[in-house]
Motif scaffolding. Structure first.
Motif, short mmCIF file in Angstrom:
data_model
loop_
_atom_site.label_atom_id
_atom_site.label_comp_id
_atom_site.label_asym_id
_atom_site.label_seq_id
_atom_site.Cartn_x
_atom_site.Cartn_y
_atom_site.Cartn_z
N HIS A 86 0.82 -1.20 0.00
CA HIS A 86 0.00 0.00 0.00
C HIS A 86 0.86 1.26 0.00
O HIS A 86 0.44 2.30 -0.51
N GLN A 87 2.04 1.14 0.57
CA GLN A 87 2.97 2.26 0.56
C GLN A 87 4.34 1.73 0.14
O GLN A 87 4.93 0.90 0.84
N GLY A 88 4.84 2.16 -1.01
CA GLY A 88 6.16 1.73 -1.45
C GLY A 88 7.24 2.25 -0.51
O GLY A 88 7.08 3.30 0.12
N HIS A 89 8.33 1.54 -0.44
CA HIS A 89 9.43 1.96 0.42
C HIS A 89 10.27 3.07 -0.21
O HIS A 89 11.09 3.68 0.46
N TYR A 90 10.06 3.33 -1.50
CA TYR A 90 10.71 4.45 -2.18
C TYR A 90 9.84 4.87 -3.36
O TYR A 90 10.22 4.71 -4.52
N PRO A 91 8.65 5.41 -3.09
CA PRO A 91 7.67 5.69 -4.15
C PRO A 91 8.14 6.72 -5.17
O PRO A 91 7.66 6.74 -6.31
N GLU A 92 9.09 7.59 -4.79
CA GLU A 92 9.59 8.60 -5.72
C GLU A 92 10.63 8.06 -6.69
O GLU A 92 11.16 8.80 -7.53
N TRP A 93 10.89 6.79 -6.62
CA TRP A 93 11.91 6.13 -7.44
C TRP A 93 11.70 6.42 -8.93
O TRP A 93 10.64 6.15 -9.49
N ASP A 94 12.70 6.99 -9.58
CA ASP A 94 12.70 7.19 -11.03
C ASP A 94 14.14 7.49 -11.46
O ASP A 94 15.08 7.30 -10.68
N SER A 95 14.31 7.97 -12.69
CA SER A 95 15.67 8.21 -13.20
C SER A 95 16.37 9.35 -12.47
O SER A 95 17.60 9.39 -12.43
N LYS A 96 15.60 10.27 -11.91
CA LYS A 96 16.21 11.38 -11.16
C LYS A 96 16.38 11.04 -9.68
O LYS A 96 17.06 11.76 -8.95
N HIS A 97 15.76 9.95 -9.27
CA HIS A 97 15.88 9.49 -7.89
C HIS A 97 16.21 7.99 -7.92
O HIS A 97 15.36 7.15 -7.59
N PRO A 98 17.42 7.66 -8.37
CA PRO A 98 17.78 6.25 -8.57
C PRO A 98 18.15 5.56 -7.25
O PRO A 98 18.17 6.19 -6.19
N VAL A 99 18.45 4.27 -7.35
CA VAL A 99 18.84 3.48 -6.19
C VAL A 99 20.16 2.77 -6.48
O VAL A 99 20.55 2.59 -7.64
N HIS A 100 20.82 2.36 -5.42
CA HIS A 100 21.96 1.44 -5.50
C HIS A 100 21.44 0.05 -5.14
O HIS A 100 20.76 -0.11 -4.12
N LEU A 101 21.75 -0.95 -5.93
CA LEU A 101 21.30 -2.31 -5.67
C LEU A 101 22.49 -3.19 -5.31
O LEU A 101 23.50 -3.22 -6.03
N VAL A 102 22.38 -3.91 -4.19
CA VAL A 102 23.41 -4.84 -3.74
C VAL A 102 22.78 -6.21 -3.60
O VAL A 102 21.79 -6.36 -2.86
#
Length: 396
Positions: A86-102
């Motif tokens: 119901h609530q994403g843990h990083y809803p603003e995720w996009d190309s301007k707000h990327p993530v690091h994946l491990v």
């Protein structure tokens, strides 16, 4: 890049793993996720397929109901939709707000597949996804090219998918099916194999459904839609044909190795004291694996000796960088992946890799076992994500 230095670092567990919401107070990552307030440790299916886990990871971050895909769900006989965030843990995720994946172990292939699915816009209702949503990919003891261990466990070397009639995996299959069918709430809250979308629970499947799964007439084990077939060399080659290394993403790999060459004759476990007791016999088995001569090779140019070095769970050659069926651009560095010489700087689109003397679980679960090496490794990973990957490099 907005908030580049505070981009979330997402830790993706491997096979039989669990996230921060499971297993009570036990941490799969040995507490490493507590070193930074912008670190996420999702709980994904412990035995579900690499594809299904990649889908779950997307919706864990973005929010919404997990969509495994209409075509795939029909092919494998499970529900198209899964858990709802119901609530994403990083809803603003996009190309301007990327993530690091491990990713650790199988988690490395999960995050690679997720990035490719983002590039291919595979998530309905999210038409703006791209590979640029991922700033860096770090593989820790990652299963980038498969493993020969699955053949010992019960996957047939003929095709790398089906199970032998009598094997360790058949015992595991029956245990998992009973666990899922009983659907005991407090146990499922504690640990979950990740097959809820197959509707195996007693109140949905009934006795008939249980018998169908036990006698291999339905369920994830019939259609090979679970993680062990995904880890064979043959399946990894097929998956890697679709997975790209993107020129705006940084890639890092820490391979682990617990074997050494004895008297220039045999590759065997280095020491019974340095390899975890649970992995020592496995390590010896992997060293001794020989592909059956009467079967086709898993890929052109396969040699048994290339696959002997291992960490007790995965072959070291599989962990370095994607090399099957084609070699991705790569560069070997020192143990801390910081050995850049002659004024060079990190470049995107290249797999920087290093080999550490350790077994497969040295850097997870038990922080005290690795001691200072544990802190050095994760400090290095987190600091690189926060400081070394500069916005000026990815904006070019």
């Amino acid at each position: 890049m907005e908030g580049h230095e505070t981009a979330p670092i997402v830790l993706v567990h491997g096979i039989f793993g669990f996230g921060s919401q499971k297993m009570g107070h036990l941490s799969y990552w040995g507490g490493a996720e507590k070193q930074d307030d912008r670190i996420l440790a999702p709980d994904l299916g412990a035995l579900s397929s690499i594809h299904d886990r990649a889908c779950e990871l997307f919706y864990y971050l973005k929010g919404g109901t997990v969509d495994y895909g209409a075509e795939r769900s029909q092919k494998y006989g499970h529900s198209r939709f899964g858990h709802t965030y119901h609530q994403g843990h990083y809803p603003e995720w996009d190309s301007k707000h990327p993530v690091h994946l491990v990713g650790h172990s199988t988690g490395a292939q999960v995050i690679r597949l997720l990035q490719n699915m983002l590039a291919d816009k595979c998530f309905p209702g999210h038409d703006s996804t791209s590979a640029d949503w991922v700033l860096s990919v770090t593989s820790l003891s990652g299963a980038l090219n498969g493993t020969t261990r699955v053949y010992y466990d019960g996957i047939r070397a003929e095709d790398g998918k089906s199970m032998k009639s009598f094997s360790l995996l058949q015992v595991l299959r029956v245990g998992v099916l009973l666990y899922e069918w009983l659907d005991i709430p407090f146990l499922k809250r504690y640990y979950d194999f990740g097959f809820d979308h197959y509707n195996l629970q007693w109140h949905k499947a009934g006795i008939t459904g249980l018998l169908d799964t036990l006698f291999n007439r339905s369920g994830p084990f019939v259609h090979d839609n679970w993680v062990l077939p995904d880890l064979s060399i043959q399946s990894s080659v097929e998956l890697n044909k679709k997975l790209r290394t993107f020129d705006k993403t940084f890639y890092f790999s820490y391979a682990t190795k617990g074997t050494k060459r004895w008297f220039s004759l045999w590759t065997l476990p280095g020491s019974i004291f340095s390899t975890h007791p649970l992995l020592f016999i496995r390590s010896l088995q992997i060293c001794l694996w020989r592909h059956p001569e009467d079967l086709p090779l898993p890929y052109e140019g396969y040699r048994d000796e290339d696959w002997q070095d291992n960490d007790g769970a995965l072959n070291t050659i599989s962990q370095l960088y994607p090399c099957l069926p084609c070699v991705h651009s790569n560069c070997e560095l020192g143990a801390d992946l910081n050995d850049l010489k002659d004024g060079r700087v990190l470049q995107p689109g290249i797999w920087y890799y290093s080999t550490l003397v350790a077994d497969h679980i040295y850097f997870i679960i038990n922080r005290e076992r690795a001691g200072v090496h544990f802190d050095v490794l994760y400090d290095n990973i987190f600091q690189r994500c926060r400081k070394q990957i500069k916005p000026s490099l990815i904006s070019s």
